[in-house]
Design a protein around this motif. Structure first.
Motif, mmCIF file in Angstrom:
data_model
loop_
_atom_site.group_PDB
_atom_site.id
_atom_site.type_symbol
_atom_site.label_atom_id
_atom_site.label_comp_id
_atom_site.label_asym_id
_atom_site.label_seq_id
_atom_site.Cartn_x
_atom_site.Cartn_y
_atom_site.Cartn_z
ATOM 1 N N CYS C 343 2.412 -2.432 4.995
ATOM 2 C CA CYS C 343 3.564 -2.804 5.808
ATOM 3 C C CYS C 343 3.109 -3.086 7.243
ATOM 4 C CB CYS C 343 4.517 -1.616 5.858
ATOM 5 S SG CYS C 343 6.086 -1.947 5.112
ATOM 6 N N PRO C 344 3.802 -3.972 7.957
ATOM 7 C CA PRO C 344 3.352 -4.330 9.300
ATOM 8 C C PRO C 344 3.304 -3.154 10.281
ATOM 9 C CG PRO C 344 4.995 -5.887 8.531
ATOM 10 C CD PRO C 344 4.930 -4.789 7.519
ATOM 11 N N ASP C 345 4.124 -2.131 10.088
ATOM 12 C CA ASP C 345 4.074 -1.033 11.046
ATOM 13 C C ASP C 345 3.413 0.207 10.468
ATOM 14 O OD1 ASP C 345 6.117 -0.421 9.327
ATOM 15 O OD2 ASP C 345 7.571 0.129 10.875
ATOM 16 N N ALA C 346 2.677 0.025 9.358
ATOM 17 C CA ALA C 346 1.947 1.131 8.745
ATOM 18 C C ALA C 346 2.873 2.281 8.372
ATOM 19 C CB ALA C 346 0.810 1.619 9.651
ATOM 20 N N CYS C 347 4.117 1.956 8.068
ATOM 21 C CA CYS C 347 5.071 2.951 7.596
ATOM 22 C C CYS C 347 5.732 2.447 6.320
ATOM 23 C CB CYS C 347 6.149 3.212 8.653
ATOM 24 S SG CYS C 347 5.599 4.405 9.877
ATOM 25 N N PRO C 348 6.184 3.359 5.491
ATOM 26 C CA PRO C 348 6.747 2.940 4.202
ATOM 27 C C PRO C 348 8.158 2.370 4.317
ATOM 28 C CG PRO C 348 6.924 5.307 4.455
ATOM 29 C CD PRO C 348 6.136 4.816 5.639
ATOM 30 N N ILE C 349 8.602 1.843 3.220
ATOM 31 C CA ILE C 349 9.987 1.384 3.088
ATOM 32 C C ILE C 349 10.638 2.262 2.023
ATOM 33 C CG2 ILE C 349 11.434 -0.516 2.235
ATOM 34 C CD1 ILE C 349 9.073 -2.380 3.249
ATOM 35 N N ILE C 350 11.714 2.938 2.400
ATOM 36 C CA ILE C 350 12.469 3.742 1.419
ATOM 37 C C ILE C 350 13.902 3.309 1.616
ATOM 38 C CG2 ILE C 350 13.018 6.069 0.597
ATOM 39 C CD1 ILE C 350 10.643 7.071 2.284
ATOM 40 N N SER C 351 14.376 2.399 0.795
ATOM 41 C CA SER C 351 15.533 1.647 1.260
ATOM 42 C C SER C 351 16.341 1.023 0.131
ATOM 43 C CB SER C 351 14.995 0.527 2.172
ATOM 44 O OG SER C 351 16.022 -0.274 2.664
ATOM 45 N N PRO C 352 17.663 0.910 0.357
ATOM 46 C CA PRO C 352 18.436 0.036 -0.523
ATOM 47 C C PRO C 352 18.126 -1.421 -0.189
ATOM 48 C CG PRO C 352 19.831 0.905 1.221
ATOM 49 C CD PRO C 352 18.471 1.524 1.395
ATOM 50 N N THR C 353 18.578 -2.334 -0.987
ATOM 51 C CA THR C 353 18.325 -3.750 -0.721
ATOM 52 C C THR C 353 19.647 -4.507 -0.728
ATOM 53 O OG1 THR C 353 18.120 -4.275 -3.050
ATOM 54 C CG2 THR C 353 16.104 -3.641 -1.897
ATOM 55 N N PHE C 360 14.096 0.152 -3.185
ATOM 56 C CA PHE C 360 12.632 0.086 -3.136
ATOM 57 C C PHE C 360 12.044 1.269 -2.387
ATOM 58 C CE2 PHE C 360 10.575 -3.577 -4.977
ATOM 59 C CZ PHE C 360 11.645 -4.389 -5.319
ATOM 60 N N ASN C 361 10.940 1.734 -2.939
ATOM 61 C CA ASN C 361 10.140 2.762 -2.269
ATOM 62 C C ASN C 361 8.724 2.229 -2.305
ATOM 63 O OD1 ASN C 361 8.670 4.967 -1.467
ATOM 64 N ND2 ASN C 361 9.630 6.416 -2.891
ATOM 65 N N CYS C 362 8.239 1.718 -1.171
ATOM 66 C CA CYS C 362 6.939 1.035 -1.196
ATOM 67 C C CYS C 362 6.379 0.957 0.221
ATOM 68 C CB CYS C 362 7.108 -0.374 -1.765
ATOM 69 S SG CYS C 362 8.302 -1.365 -0.852
ATOM 70 N N GLY C 363 5.286 0.250 0.353
ATOM 71 C CA GLY C 363 4.711 0.066 1.679
ATOM 72 C C GLY C 363 3.905 1.259 2.161
ATOM 73 N N TRP C 364 3.547 2.138 1.257
ATOM 74 C CA TRP C 364 2.775 3.328 1.653
ATOM 75 C C TRP C 364 1.339 2.974 1.975
ATOM 76 C CZ3 TRP C 364 5.187 7.855 2.544
ATOM 77 C CH2 TRP C 364 6.498 7.983 2.046
ATOM 78 N N GLY C 365 0.958 1.790 1.576
ATOM 79 C CA GLY C 365 -0.345 1.285 1.988
ATOM 80 C C GLY C 365 -1.485 2.192 1.607
ATOM 81 N N THR C 366 -2.295 2.505 2.610
ATOM 82 C CA THR C 366 -3.517 3.239 2.346
ATOM 83 C C THR C 366 -3.310 4.744 2.353
ATOM 84 O OG1 THR C 366 -4.035 3.296 4.691
ATOM 85 C CG2 THR C 366 -4.863 1.425 3.450
ATOM 86 N N GLY C 367 -2.065 5.191 2.518
ATOM 87 C CA GLY C 367 -1.933 6.628 2.742
ATOM 88 C C GLY C 367 -0.743 7.312 2.120
ATOM 89 N N GLY C 368 -0.311 6.889 0.953
ATOM 90 C CA GLY C 368 0.919 7.457 0.410
ATOM 91 C C GLY C 368 0.768 8.644 -0.514
ATOM 92 N N PHE C 369 -0.464 8.909 -0.954
ATOM 93 C CA PHE C 369 -0.621 10.016 -1.898
ATOM 94 C C PHE C 369 -0.088 11.315 -1.293
ATOM 95 C CE2 PHE C 369 -3.163 13.553 -3.634
ATOM 96 C CZ PHE C 369 -2.757 13.467 -4.953
ATOM 97 N N LYS C 370 -0.415 11.515 -0.037
ATOM 98 C CA LYS C 370 -0.028 12.749 0.645
ATOM 99 C C LYS C 370 1.478 12.936 0.690
ATOM 100 C CE LYS C 370 -1.989 11.263 4.491
ATOM 101 N NZ LYS C 370 -2.276 9.836 4.203
ATOM 102 N N ALA C 371 2.210 11.833 0.533
ATOM 103 C CA ALA C 371 3.668 11.914 0.650
ATOM 104 C C ALA C 371 4.344 12.109 -0.699
ATOM 105 C CB ALA C 371 4.196 10.645 1.312
#
Ligand SMILES: Cc1cc2nc3c(=O)[nH]c(=O)nc-3n(C[C@H](O)[C@H](O)[C@H](O)COP(=O)(O)OP(=O)(O)OC[C@H]3O[C@@H](n4cnc5c(N)ncnc54)[C@H](O)[C@@H]3O)c2cc1C
Ligand SMILES: NC(=O)c1ccc[n+]([C@@H]2O[C@H](COP(=O)([O-])OP(=O)(O)OC[C@H]3O[C@@H](n4cnc5c(N)ncnc54)[C@H](O)[C@@H]3O)[C@@H](O)[C@H]2O)c1
Ligand SMILES: Cc1cc2nc3c(=O)[nH]c(=O)nc-3n(C[C@H](O)[C@H](O)[C@H](O)COP(=O)(O)O)c2cc1C
Ligand SMILES: [Zn+2]
Lengths: 195, 91, 416, 1005
Positions: C343-353, C360-371
């Protein structure tokens, strides 16, 4: 260069200077030498969007036929012209005759330009049978298969951007940005120990 | 570590010499002030991120420094075509 | 009824030769569910688990195109920490951290969560300023965090190179004692088993190939195993999020990139904590099996192939040797890649559409396991109530339009 | 023990060597591997297994060996986890088992507990976090193989790039044959042949007792290849002890070569231990052969149960064998080969063939005639023995279609070496690294490489071709196809393979009955102690996919990556699941094929070569002055210049006061410099900077701020108008490269109609800044042809002149607020100018200063540092610089549209302010936070210093809604050395602290 009104004596110092021997060799051994060449002037010629215009100007001003991609052509007074990119050519000449290149600046069409980049580069001249063996440790370009005589290529040596061209079968030149010269000298002299 | 054919140098070079520069065909709106926040966000942030062949931009950063377009599979990394900006890519 | 894991059951099974129950039962997809979760990674399975456990919805299917836990969950370096910079992000990750601390018991499955501490090294003055800023922010938010000097690091990790001769000498670090690692597979399986015990259908080898939308509402999905109806669909498909979005006619502010990792051959324990360096691009810990688990930098081009450039691996090995010169004669055993959704701001998306019932729950990029547990938890509540969980509110898709970005590049770094 | 000399032996009996293994001294010969030498010495125990604590010995002779892991040497050459089979013996070698089979460690005690430790044991136990936290470390201590190294490596590693038309991987018969064919049928094509073994030939020495014909072919072929390598050195390279370990896109293959001195003590560290060859090939011929797989039965892991081909290899290549009474067991003719070789070395052996006596097997018949006992249609049910195998139980096998079942009572046979062969696994690993799938082939009972792939051929055992004569033909045929693909030949003249070529040693159906699979201790993965029951349990618990089975049981996770065990595991899973091998499929093959040292991956990229170290041309002068350096990007910038006895604060204090009161100088050469020319240069600058550029006159300079499309500040700097259409832009040191490429991107992709040329001239110029009230005085001494009068050469103007005789561009700009000039000269004169300025400046006690003082001076003036006072989320308004945003330029500059999004002008955004501590002596730490009454963070300190000129501390900070709070008191909290939070009252102020009206910039005349 010197200003007659004072007694300053400018000292030219290349960045390789502290690493080369008295004769200017960075490496000088059986089958391989690497000599720093200090007398090159590099002036960047940026082309007009109108290619014909550029061709004409280059020919009139310096007697050069614009080279094909990745090639070097010759002009008046042993001026060399390097293809660097479709709208960028390097006019390479002796330091002391840099003015030959500059004189024409005023006559350039406004959409062409000249930039002096002489100070930016150190030039290393490689000679010998082991040149490829040394360079292939740090350069991914196919020197033996693709770098023919008269060809010039911008690529990388280790992580340093360089311009490399072949003068004869066993001679290569590499132009190195000054700030990378310690790095490049370091990797060359390191590898040469284990050829 | 694929090879990319630079349309300007007209030669295949190691990927290392190039830098990726994102999806192709993301044109800057002609009149940014005239469009909605949504349309602007779409231009700045949203991407197709296609799985399969897509057009993208690369720059020959350690070579001729030219940007150009590449049609590459994001599944196999295979490159079908490269094209200079402004070149006709239809055929 | 499933058998509970315990010493007693283990002893009994060992003595009697009696069998274990299926942790992940084989089920056929039904034609309709209340909620479908697309993606059987850690986040998807956690979502299903919390939906069933806390939200009173049990008619749930998790649809996984391959085998569960086979996406990024199978490929990550398992670093867990919550010392993020921005309040929004650190609250979310700290929520996850608290869940981690009780997760094995909650799931009745030891996911080997190991709080061996995480160091984030600083190599420049600016790195150190950023570390100070982040640690102070963490402490103010009640998150355990310290700034440690190079000397203190050396005392704790005697094998690390703090010499000034390194290309980028270590100047100091942040340290989160509660950070650590967990067994990645165990996390997926633990959530799967616990969800299945609550009645969730976990369906593998079932790829979603279409999303049915009618009058702005989701109706169901098309899969390689037939059509399945549902009123609500949660997409938790990491690297493939854009592909799923496209099925519903949407685009996302996401790019998929290769991220690589590698492991060494197993050795006796020698590194007892997690060490990360954004500046030189190397992340390392030693697993309980003895292998060094090392994360590399991200490849800059987009890709859905689970592999990247070998140059990136070489660079990471070099970075690891800058920090740990004694590993030079240790060998890389295996190397692999994952597809991370950046994601452009290095933060996830947890959101209705825009599509009703599609989340959608996505955009965790390189660091979502911890979450993982936190992400599943807030996403479950978001789906169940059709309203974002309070901790998820800042992570709405709208932020790209409203400008309320949460820039975590500093803390998220280049990876992990 | 050692047996008599065979022609195929590669050991040199005239060169005895001594070595140490597990603290005992042994003798071997040159040409031995550590493994063969230990067999010769009857030292057969290598390991104690992890989970069950069972003692283990060698099973193989090559890289597929799972058990015999050792560590080699001590100190700077200590190497963990090497396979004894891959270590060539040298004099003085010293090795130790990775897991000592003789020591009585915890593992020995675990042995009886294993039934309580099924696969997935950990997941089911220690479920309480607190309990797990307590036991984890002790469990951890049990795992792993060798101890980790403790010292830095004394050896070095090189990387070398190669380009070849043809790369042949594997130098067995197939690879040799292919290599010869391509060399003979082409003239210029560059060819590389690599093999991981010490010599070429692969398995040829083990081909039916090294029949004379095969050896003859081999010797001629080697001679030919060596001839090519010598005479056509430019186009043919042959590497042994060189393993292709990874195959990437477009035939980019990485090969790790271990040099002769590789592991030995003799190297002084200057020689290369290993070279990583990076080969880019147009065509690859894969000729990697096949690994044998073991047969399955109870206790098949006992020491001295070995693979058939490996036993042959030990016998034929090293003249060693580890038993006197041998049973050879299997499902294919490999067992007859081995029995024949053993028999001719006069070693007693019995053959047990699980296949029935029908149809007639000529190999079996021949062997029987020579007096060897052959039992056909029998299966081994179980092996037994304590330290080593001592005997076996066999039972009759009845066959039904493709399956068989054991019937009747078992009988016992004693033996001291058990040799098995369950068929062959082609080495498809590399072929699958870029995603190709291996497919199960019924004829050869093996996973074969994908039939067709672009620019790649496979030949020999890897593609299911059996006998060596066929292999030669196959190699030639594939070489022809390769040359055709390269366009070297237009037609191929392939020869036919024999009829049974695909019939690997006449292998029987790949099958083990459930009555055996269901027994305990039938091992699949010896390194990880994975048994058939573990696979069965995994499947019963719902971990059915082969990937789940792998992960649940750890099958194939070891340093051998399951080379011998995985395929058996797949077969077992297939049987249990009632699926075919193809349906179960393989796990994913990944690099590295065999382990690669981290050192080799890194090559020479360590220390100073890890990342380029960039220096200005003045660097040596800074070093001479005793400067400490700060790393900025890749650059080394002088940080401060301590005099004897000074710490940083004292040095900075002195440097700052010098610049404020008389004269300072600094090296500003690292700033990025971009030459911008062309008719549209102004238009271009107006688009990429937030402010206006259309009217800047030649001879003048202007400060500019650059944003990205998100409206966030990304860079700043001064641009100089040289001529009407010519500018030189400066960027921050760290941002230079990215700004340059971003600007090129706009020009090339979006605004190609603009006529502008950009050139990086960062390296062309050296820049010396002369700063302080005496700057003008000094400049007058240095340069006579420029009028330095304050009215004639104004602030933000530039002039050209000769400085100390060198042509220079002098800019009157200031990052300190003082009167200052920046002298730009061609880089080769940079050091000269610096030294001259220093010498001439002595008159004014000129003081060189570094980045730290620069930061203090600029902070006193409230100037921002992009990246320190901003963090990628700051707009111009946030840093109180709205004055530099020209909103009504005709073209919407980069980022302008984003700035109009409501959230970006919200009142509570972080805004740049100043902080003055109530206690003037106290310097806030950078990174400390400002808190509100509730203790919540509302901002943080970005820059903080003690200002020598003001005699107090100053700080810049980002604070929510800060600009509206100027004059108020606020609290800054810092973490005090882990002892809790400390609160410091401060006044919110403007971020300009000194010379508020900007008068100093003109100096004092
Ligand atoms: C090399 C590497 C290292 C990392 N290191 C760390 C780290 O140290 N710490 C950390 O916190 N994070 C790390 N991460 C990131 C972390 O792995 C991910 O953020 C996290 O695992 C995402 O979990 P997930 O459940 O969302 O995704 P995944 O585990 O990828 O699950 C998504 C699932 O969706 C499935 N799917 C996709 N499309 C479909 C479809 N159409 N139909 C059905 N199913 C579908 C996929 O098969 C997949 O199983 C790392 C990632 C990588 C690649
Ligand atoms: N092994 C079997 O299954 C089998 C079966 C039938 C016949 N044979 C006999 O074996 C020979 C087959 O010839 P072949 O040439 O195909 O196989 P081979 O096994 O003789 O040779 C393959 C060679 O490749 C090398 N190798 C494997 N992977 C490598 C890698 N990644 N990098 C570098 N080298 C690597 C091996 O060490 C070996 O030397 C014939 O003599 C044949 O009769 C063997
Ligand atoms: C934390 C972690 C540790 C791993 N340890 C090992 C290991 O010891 N041995 C091994 O072969 N693979 C190990 N792997 C890698 C897996 O085998 C596998 O490569 C990875 O899950 C990606 O899947 P794929 O290679 O099947 O695509 C590990 C993976 C992770 C995430
Ligand atoms: Zn190019």
């Amino acid at each position: 260069m010197t200003n007659s009104t004072t007694n300053f004596k400018p000292v030219f110092a290349s960045t390789f200077e502290s690493m080369t021997d008295d004769e200017g060799y960075l490496i000088n051994q059986e089958g391989l030498s690497c000599l720093e060449i200090c007398d090159k002037a590099i002036v960047i010629l940026r082309a007009s969007k109108d290619l014909e215009q550029t061709k004409k100007t280059a020919k009139e001003n310096w007697g050069v036929d614009l080279p094909e991609p990745l090639c070097i052509s010759q002009g008046n007074d042993s001026i060399q012209c390097f293809w660097i990119s479709p709208d960028e050519y390097w006019l390479v000449h002796s330091q002391f005759q840099r003015d030959v290149l500059w004189q024409k600046q005023a006559t350039l069409p406004e959409d062409m330009s000249l930039v002096d980049n002489t100070g930016a580069y150190g030039a290393l001249h490689f000679k010998g049978d082991n040149v490829h063996k040394l360079l292939s440790r740090w350069m991914g370009y196919d020197l033996s298969g693709k770098l023919n005589i008269g060809k010039v290529v911008s690529t990388t040596l280790g992580q340093a951007p360089v311009v490399v061209y072949r003068e004869t079968e066993s001679e290569l030149m590499i132009l190195v940005r000054h700030s990378f010269s310690h790095y490049v000298a370091g990797l060359l002299t390191d590898s040469v120990k284990r050829l | 570590m694929f090879l990319i054919h630079c349309p300007y140098c007209n030669e295949e070079r190691e990927q290392e010499e190039f830098s990726p520069a994102g999806e192709a065909f993301i044109a800057r709106p002609v009149e940014p002030e005239g469009i909605s926040d949504e349309a602007w966000a779409d231009y700045v942030f949203y991407r197709t991120n296609h799985k399969g062949y897509h057009w993208e931009q690369w720059v020959h950063s350690n070579g001729c420094r030219k940007y150009f377009m590449v049609e590459r599979s994001t599944i196999t990394h295979e490159i079908l075509k490269v094209a200079a900006f402004g070149a006709d890519i239809s055929e | 009824m499933q058998k509970k894991y315990s010493w007693y059951s283990l002893l009994k099974a060992g003595l009697s030769g009696q069998d274990w129950d299926q942790a992940i039962p084989l089920v056929e997809p039904k034609s309709k569910y209340d909620v479908i979760i697309v993606g059987g990674g850690g986040h998807g399975l956690a979502t299903a688990y919390y939906l069933a456990k806390e939200c009173g919805i049990t008619n749930i299917a998790v649809l996984e195109k391959g085998y569960i836990g086979g996406g990024n969950t199978a490929r990550n370096t398992t670093i867990i920490r919550s010392n993020y910079l921005r309040d929004e992000a650190s609250s979310l990750y700290e929520h996850a951290m608290k869940l981690w601390e009780g997760i094995s018991e909650d799931l009745n499955f030891n996911v080997m969560f190991s709080q061996r501490g995480v160091y984030n090294l600083g190599h420049t003055l600016q790195d150190m300023r950023d570390i100070e800023r982040r640690v102070n922010a963490n402490v103010l938010n009640g998150i355990d965090a310290q700034v440690v000097t190079a000397k203190e690091i050396k005392e704790q990790i005697p094998i690390i190179n703090t010499s000034q001769n390194a290309r980028y000498p270590i100047m100091g670090s942040s340290y989160q004692p509660r950070g650590g690692v967990a067994r990645h597979d165990g996390v997926a399986w633990g959530f799967a088993r616990a969800a299945a015990m609550l009645g969730v259908d976990i369906i593998q080898d079932c790829e979603v190939v279409g999303i049915e939308v009618e009058e702005g509402r989701v109706k169901g999905v098309k899969t390689t195993r037939g059509d399945i109806m549902a009123d609500r669909i949660g997409c938790v498909s990491a690297g493939h999020s854009s592909v799923l979005a496209k099925m519903a006619g949407l685009r996302l502010p996401i790019e998929s990139h290769p991220l690589q990792a590698f492991v060494s051959e197993a050795m006796k324990p020698v590194l007892h904590t997690v060490v990360m360096s954004n500046a030189v691009h190397g992340y390392i810990s030693q697993s309980d099996k003895g292998d060094l688990v090392i994360g590399a930098g991200i490849d800059g081009y987009s890709s859905y192939a689970q592999r990247g450039a070998s140059r990136v691996i070489e660079h990471s090995a070099a970075a690891i040797l800058e920090m740990f010169p004694i590993f030079s004669r240790v060998r890389m055993n295996r190397q692999w890649g994952g597809i991370v959704d950046v994601c452009p701001d290095a933060c996830p998306i947890i959101s209705p559409t825009k599509v009703q019932g599609l989340y959608f729950n996505c955009g965790w990029g390189t660091g979502g396991f911890k979450a993982t547990p936190g992400s599943g938890h807030v996403f479950a509540h978001t789906i169940a109530q059709d309203k974002q969980h309070p901790l998820a509110v800042p992570f709405h898709l709208d932020r790209f339009t409203t400008g309320a970005l949460i820039d975590e590049h500093g803390a998220a770094g280049v990876a992990h | 023990m050692r047996v008599e000399q065979l022609t195929s032996n590669q050991i040199d009996r005239s060169k005895p060597l001594t070595f140490i293994f597990n603290n005992k001294k042994y003798k071997g010969f040159e040409g031995d591997t550590l493994a063969s030498a230990l067999i010769a010495n009857d030292a057969l125990l290598f390991a104690r297994s992890f989970k069950y604590g069972r003692k283990r010995g060698l099973i193989a002779a090559g890289v597929e060996e799972p058990n015999a892991l050792v560590s080699l040497e001590m100190g700077g050459r200590y190497t963990p986890n090497l396979k004894a089979t891959e270590i060539p013996l040298y004099d003085g070698l010293s090795a130790k088992s990775a897991t000592n089979p003789n020591s009585f460690d915890l593992r020995a005690f675990i042995k009886p507990l294993h039934r309580f430790m099924p696969a997935g044991f950990y997941y089911k136990t220690f479920i309480k976090q607190a309990v797990w936290a307590k036991v984890e470390d002790s469990l951890r201590a049990l795992s792993g193989f060798s101890e980790a190294p403790t010292e830095e490596d004394v050896d070095v590693y090189d990387h070398v790039h190669h380009h070849a038309e043809i790369l042949i991987i594997g130098g067995g018969v197939a690879g040799m044959s292919a290599a010869l064919e391509v060399l003979k049928s082409s003239d210029n094509e560059r060819v590389i042949l690599v093999d991981e073994r010490s010599r070429l030939g692969g398995e040829i020495f083990n081909e039916f007792s090294s029949d004379e014909q095969s050896l003859k072919w081999f010797e001629e072929a080697v001679a030919d290849l060596c001839g090519f390598a010598k005479e056509q050195r430019d186009r043919f390279m042959m590497l042994t002890r060189a393993t292709a370990f990874a195959w990437h896109d477009q035939n980019y293959v990485e090969v790790l070569e271990t040099h002769a001195t590789g592991e030995s003590l003799s190297s002084d560290g200057s020689q290369v231990r290993k070279t990583l060859h990076k080969i880019r090939a147009k065509e690859v011929i894969l000729a990697t052969g096949a690994h044998e797989r073991p047969m399955l039965f109870e206790a098949n892991d006992l020491t001295n149960i070995m693979l058939s081909q490996s036993v042959r290899r030990y016998l034929n290549e090293f003249g060693v064998v580890s038993g006197k009474k041998v049973v050879v067991y299997g499902n294919n003719d490999s067992i007859y080969q081995t029995a024949k070789d053993l028999h001719s070395s006069r070693i007693a052996c019995t053959v047990i063939d699980v296949r029935s006596a029908e149809p007639l097997n000529t190999h079996a018949e021949k062997l029987k005639q020579s007096g060897v006992k052959v039992l056909q249609g029998y299966a081994i049910v179980k092996a037994y023995g304590s330290d080593k195998v001592e005997g076996i139980d066999i039972a009759l096998a009845t066959h039904q279609g493709t399956s068989w079942e054991i019937i009747g009572d078992s009988e016992s046979l004693s033996c001291d070496l058990l040799v098995t062969s369950g068929g062959f696994n082609p080495v498809v690993h590399l072929d699958c690294h870029t995603g190709a799938k291996a497919t199960f082939d019924e004829t050869s009972q093996a996973f074969l490489p994908e039939k067709e792939r672009a620019n790649r051929q496979t030949c020999g055992a890897v593609s299911g071709v059996g006998a060596w004569q066929d292999t030669i033909i196959d190699g030639k045929n594939k070489a022809q196809l390769t040359l055709q693909s390269l366009g070297v030949v237009s037609e191929t003249n392939g020869a036919d393979l024999s009829e049974n070529h695909a019939n690997y040693f006449n292998v029987s159906e790949f099958f083990t009955p459930k009555s055996i699979i269901n027994r305990p201790k039938v091992f699949l993965d010896l390194q990880n102690d994975v048994t058939t029951l573990d696979v069965a349990l995994s499947i019963r618990e719902g971990y059915r996919s082969i990937e789940h089975i792998k992960r649940y049981t750890a099958m194939g996770f070891g340093t051998d990556q399951g080379k011998t065990g995985n395929i058996n595991g797949i077969a077992v899973a297939a049987t249990i699941l009632g699926k075919t091998m193809a349906e179960v499929g393989t796990t994913t093959f990944r690099p590295a094929y065999t382990g690669v040292d981290f050192g080799a991956l890194a090559g020479r990229e360590n220390g100073g070569l890890f990342d380029p170290q960039r220096f200005t041309t003045i660097h040596d002068s800074h070093v001479a002055k005793g400067a400490e350096f700060e790393i900025v990007g890749q650059w080394y910038r002088p940080w401060y210049y301590p005099k004897a006895g000074e710490d940083m604060h004292q040095a900075v204090h002195r440097e700052c006061l010098a610049a404020r009161t008389s004269l300072g100088m600094m090296d500003a050469s690292t700033l990025g410099k971009i030459d911008v020319q062309g008719p549209d240069a102004r238009e271009f600058l107006s688009r990429v900077y937030t402010n206006a550029w259309m009217k800047l006159a030649p001879g003048s300079c202007r400060y500019g701020l650059m944003c990205n499309e998100k409206g966030m500040i990304i860079d700043d700097g001064v641009s100089t108008c040289i001529r009407e259409n010519h500018f030189i832009m400066t960027t921050t040191t760290g941002g230079a490269a990215s700004v340059y490429s971003t600007l090129e991107m706009w020009l090339q992709t979006e605004w190609s109609h603009l006529d502008v040329h950009l050139n990086s001239v960062t390296d062309h110029y050296s820049t010396v800044a002369v700063v302080g009230p005496n700057a003008r005085n000094l400049m007058k001494l240095l340069c006579q042809d420029v009028d330095f009068d304050r009215e004639n050469f104004k602030f933000m103007q530039w002039r050209e002149g000769a400085v100390c005789g060198v042509k220079a561009r002098i800019m009157r700009i200031s990052f300190s607020g003082e009167l200052a000039y920046e002298i730009n000269v061609e880089a080769n004169y940079g050091r000269y100018i610096w030294d001259q300025v220093a010498t001439v400046g002595e008159k004014y006690s000129i003081t060189p200063y570094g980045t730290e003082s620069m930061h203090v001076l600029r902070a006193e003036k409230g100037y921002i540092i992009v990246g320190q006072d901003t963090d990628g989320s700051m707009t111009p308004a946030d840093v109180n610089m709205n004055w530099i945003v020209a909103n009504n330029k005709p073209f919407s500059f980069i980022g302008q549209r984003s700035l109009s999004i409501a959230a970006l002008s919200a009142e509570n955004r972080f805004q740049l302010i100043g902080l003055l501590t109530k206690d003037a002596a106290l310097v806030l730490p950078e990174g400390a936070h400002i808190v509100d009454r509730g203790g919540k963070s509302i901002g943080y300190v970005t820059s903080s210093y003690f200002s020598p000129i003001l005699g107090r501390s100053i700080a810049m900070a980002q604070m929510q809604g800060g600009l509206s709070k100027i004059g108020e008191t606020t609290i800054v909290k810092i973490v005090q050395e882990k002892q809790g939070l400390k609160e410091i009252p401060c006044e919110v102020s403007s971020s300009v602290f000194y010379d508020i009206n900007g008068e100093r910039v003109n100096g004092n005349d």
